[in-house]
Design a protein around this motif. Sequence first.
Motif, PDB file in Angstrom:
ATOM      1  N   ARG A 166       0.833  -1.201   0.000  1.00 43.00           N
ATOM      2  CA  ARG A 166       0.000   0.000   0.000  1.00 43.00           C
ATOM      3  C   ARG A 166       0.868   1.252   0.000  1.00 43.00           C
ATOM      4  NH1 ARG A 166      -4.194   0.291   3.938  1.00 43.00           N
ATOM      5  NH2 ARG A 166      -4.221   2.497   3.382  1.00 43.00           N
ATOM      6  N   LYS A 167       0.339   2.325  -0.508  1.00 45.58           N
ATOM      7  CA  LYS A 167       1.115   3.545  -0.722  1.00 45.58           C
ATOM      8  C   LYS A 167       0.811   4.640   0.305  1.00 45.58           C
ATOM      9  CE  LYS A 167       1.894   2.810  -5.645  1.00 45.58           C
ATOM     10  NZ  LYS A 167       1.569   1.383  -5.562  1.00 45.58           N
ATOM     11  N   SER A 168       0.323   4.244   1.460  1.00 43.78           N
ATOM     12  CA  SER A 168       0.054   5.206   2.522  1.00 43.78           C
ATOM     13  C   SER A 168       0.060   4.486   3.865  1.00 43.78           C
ATOM     14  CB  SER A 168      -1.300   5.901   2.297  1.00 43.78           C
ATOM     15  OG  SER A 168      -2.353   4.962   2.385  1.00 43.78           O
ATOM     16  N   ILE A 169       0.181   5.288   4.927  1.00 38.89           N
ATOM     17  CA  ILE A 169       0.100   4.735   6.280  1.00 38.89           C
ATOM     18  C   ILE A 169      -1.244   5.163   6.858  1.00 38.89           C
ATOM     19  CG2 ILE A 169       1.172   4.578   8.546  1.00 38.89           C
ATOM     20  CD1 ILE A 169       3.776   5.516   7.322  1.00 38.89           C
ATOM     21  N   PRO A 170      -2.145   4.231   7.165  1.00 34.98           N
ATOM     22  CA  PRO A 170      -3.474   4.593   7.656  1.00 34.98           C
ATOM     23  C   PRO A 170      -3.422   5.299   9.011  1.00 34.98           C
ATOM     24  CG  PRO A 170      -3.398   2.304   6.925  1.00 34.98           C
ATOM     25  CD  PRO A 170      -1.983   2.778   6.998  1.00 34.98           C
ATOM     26  N   LEU A 171      -4.338   6.230   9.203  1.00 32.87           N
ATOM     27  CA  LEU A 171      -4.454   6.906  10.494  1.00 32.87           C
ATOM     28  C   LEU A 171      -4.721   5.895  11.601  1.00 32.87           C
ATOM     29  CD1 LEU A 171      -4.763   9.289  12.415  1.00 32.87           C
ATOM     30  CD2 LEU A 171      -7.104   9.598  11.566  1.00 32.87           C
ATOM     31  N   ALA A 172      -5.538   4.891  11.313  1.00 30.63           N
ATOM     32  CA  ALA A 172      -5.848   3.875  12.316  1.00 30.63           C
ATOM     33  C   ALA A 172      -4.589   3.153  12.781  1.00 30.63           C
ATOM     34  CB  ALA A 172      -6.857   2.868  11.755  1.00 30.63           C
ATOM     35  N   PHE A 173      -3.678   2.868  11.840  1.00 31.10           N
ATOM     36  CA  PHE A 173      -2.413   2.222  12.207  1.00 31.10           C
ATOM     37  C   PHE A 173      -1.579   3.145  13.088  1.00 31.10           C
ATOM     38  CE2 PHE A 173       2.082   1.420  11.629  1.00 31.10           C
ATOM     39  CZ  PHE A 173       2.181   0.043  11.760  1.00 31.10           C
ATOM     40  N   ILE A 174      -1.543   4.420  12.733  1.00 30.63           N
ATOM     41  CA  ILE A 174      -0.762   5.389  13.498  1.00 30.63           C
ATOM     42  C   ILE A 174      -1.342   5.557  14.903  1.00 30.63           C
ATOM     43  CG2 ILE A 174      -0.046   7.811  13.608  1.00 30.63           C
ATOM     44  CD1 ILE A 174      -0.010   7.774  10.525  1.00 30.63           C
ATOM     45  N   GLU A 175      -2.658   5.550  15.011  1.00 28.43           N
ATOM     46  CA  GLU A 175      -3.303   5.639  16.328  1.00 28.43           C
ATOM     47  C   GLU A 175      -2.929   4.446  17.202  1.00 28.43           C
ATOM     48  OE1 GLU A 175      -7.435   8.100  15.569  1.00 28.43           O
ATOM     49  OE2 GLU A 175      -7.358   5.990  14.976  1.00 28.43           O
ATOM     50  N   ASP A 176      -2.818   3.262  16.588  1.00 32.21           N
ATOM     51  CA  ASP A 176      -2.512   2.044  17.338  1.00 32.21           C
ATOM     52  C   ASP A 176      -1.026   1.916  17.683  1.00 32.21           C
ATOM     53  OD1 ASP A 176      -5.161   1.279  17.297  1.00 32.21           O
ATOM     54  OD2 ASP A 176      -4.938  -0.032  15.547  1.00 32.21           O
ATOM     55  N   ASN A 177      -0.157   2.374  16.784  1.00 33.40           N
ATOM     56  CA  ASN A 177       1.273   2.134  16.954  1.00 33.40           C
ATOM     57  C   ASN A 177       2.098   3.386  17.247  1.00 33.40           C
ATOM     58  OD1 ASN A 177       1.604  -0.895  16.040  1.00 33.40           O
ATOM     59  ND2 ASN A 177       0.202   0.060  14.578  1.00 33.40           N
ATOM     60  N   GLY A 178       1.527   4.553  16.998  1.00 32.93           N
ATOM     61  CA  GLY A 178       2.223   5.798  17.304  1.00 32.93           C
ATOM     62  C   GLY A 178       1.845   6.315  18.674  1.00 32.93           C
ATOM     63  N   ILE A 179       2.304   7.508  18.980  1.00 31.34           N
ATOM     64  CA  ILE A 179       2.012   8.151  20.258  1.00 31.34           C
ATOM     65  C   ILE A 179       1.503   9.558  19.960  1.00 31.34           C
ATOM     66  CG2 ILE A 179       2.972   8.967  22.454  1.00 31.34           C
ATOM     67  CD1 ILE A 179       5.189   6.796  22.031  1.00 31.34           C
ATOM     68  N   GLU A 180       0.308   9.859  20.424  1.00 26.31           N
ATOM     69  CA  GLU A 180      -0.249  11.192  20.170  1.00 26.31           C
ATOM     70  C   GLU A 180       0.480  12.214  21.036  1.00 26.31           C
ATOM     71  OE1 GLU A 180      -4.446  13.414  19.217  1.00 26.31           O
ATOM     72  OE2 GLU A 180      -4.454  11.353  19.999  1.00 26.31           O
ATOM     73  N   VAL A 181       0.819  13.332  20.430  1.00 28.75           N
ATOM     74  CA  VAL A 181       1.576  14.384  21.109  1.00 28.75           C
ATOM     75  C   VAL A 181       0.604  15.437  21.631  1.00 28.75           C
ATOM     76  CG1 VAL A 181       3.413  16.088  20.896  1.00 28.75           C
ATOM     77  CG2 VAL A 181       3.508  13.974  19.554  1.00 28.75           C
ATOM     78  N   ALA A 182       0.765  15.773  22.899  1.00 28.22           N
ATOM     79  CA  ALA A 182      -0.157  16.722  23.537  1.00 28.22           C
ATOM     80  C   ALA A 182       0.233  18.166  23.239  1.00 28.22           C
ATOM     81  CB  ALA A 182      -0.178  16.492  25.043  1.00 28.22           C
ATOM     82  N   TYR A 183      -0.776  18.991  23.020  1.00 24.34           N
ATOM     83  CA  TYR A 183      -0.569  20.429  22.886  1.00 24.34           C
ATOM     84  C   TYR A 183      -0.576  21.062  24.277  1.00 24.34           C
ATOM     85  CZ  TYR A 183      -0.968  20.853  17.824  1.00 24.34           C
ATOM     86  OH  TYR A 183      -0.733  20.793  16.479  1.00 24.34           O
ATOM     87  N   GLY A 184       0.190  22.118  24.417  1.00 18.70           N
ATOM     88  CA  GLY A 184       0.220  22.840  25.680  1.00 18.70           C
ATOM     89  C   GLY A 184       0.612  24.283  25.435  1.00 18.70           C
ATOM     90  N   PHE A 185       0.930  24.984  26.503  1.00 18.31           N
ATOM     91  CA  PHE A 185       1.315  26.388  26.375  1.00 18.31           C
ATOM     92  C   PHE A 185       2.806  26.523  26.135  1.00 18.31           C
ATOM     93  CE2 PHE A 185       2.841  30.321  28.469  1.00 18.31           C
ATOM     94  CZ  PHE A 185       2.280  31.232  27.580  1.00 18.31           C
ATOM     95  N   ASN A 186       3.609  25.896  26.993  1.00 16.01           N
ATOM     96  CA  ASN A 186       5.055  25.992  26.853  1.00 16.01           C
ATOM     97  C   ASN A 186       5.692  24.734  27.431  1.00 16.01           C
ATOM     98  OD1 ASN A 186       7.339  27.247  25.964  1.00 16.01           O
ATOM     99  ND2 ASN A 186       7.400  28.826  27.528  1.00 16.01           N
ATOM    100  N   PRO A 187       6.136  23.811  26.611  1.00 17.70           N
ATOM    101  CA  PRO A 187       6.236  23.901  25.152  1.00 17.70           C
ATOM    102  C   PRO A 187       4.884  23.747  24.472  1.00 17.70           C
ATOM    103  CG  PRO A 187       6.871  21.713  25.849  1.00 17.70           C
ATOM    104  CD  PRO A 187       6.660  22.517  27.107  1.00 17.70           C
ATOM    105  N   ARG A 188       4.778  24.329  23.322  1.00 18.01           N
ATOM    106  CA  ARG A 188       3.519  24.270  22.574  1.00 18.01           C
ATOM    107  C   ARG A 188       3.199  22.838  22.166  1.00 18.01           C
ATOM    108  NH1 ARG A 188       0.324  27.800  20.026  1.00 18.01           N
ATOM    109  NH2 ARG A 188       1.667  29.546  20.597  1.00 18.01           N
TER     110      ARG A 188
END
Length: 204
Positions: A166-188
Amino acid sequence: MAVNYPNGKKFHAESHIPKTAKRKDFVYSNRGMTLEEEINSSNEHYLSSEKAVIHKKPTPIQVVKVDYPKRSAAVIKEAYYRQSSTTDYNGVYKGLYLDFEAKETKNKTAIPLSNFHEHQIVHMKRCIQQQGITFVLIRFSFFNRVFLLDSSYLIDFWENTLNNGRKSIPLAFIEDNGIEVAYGFNPRLDYLDAVDKMLERTIK
């Protein structure tokens, strides 16, 4: 205080938020900033707080025309970007060498592998061979979500594509195997917290 439109209709703030989106998913502090700007801002915080030393690599250019209006000054009139030979960022964190790429996509379900280049994959593989920590920060702009994905997954998808995968990485795969990065004030964008979590996974 009630606010009305010029035609007399009442203004309802909630009507400007898509019904399909949850209110908590909206982060207003970072509207208008690109992923690169968010990472650069975070890097400045990491540097000033002595947490890490991470910088964006300069993009090499080929100068083809220079004017000298003064003896002490030179003005570049024409130049071209050379193709970058590596990734976007590198630096040192906790004695570890970090090297990573940052990509944004408007796609809602996957990130196309066409966003990456072969020389970047080769560079990441070489860094891994030298025990470097390599990853990709991926922002799905429609959802305003950022994920850290270990580059080993990217390399696997890339090599499978060469074998008619396949020619793309599915969002579902990234959700399962990646790590979501949190937004904040400092660091952003506290992506080093995600790096810590990635390192914890490799130890287990």
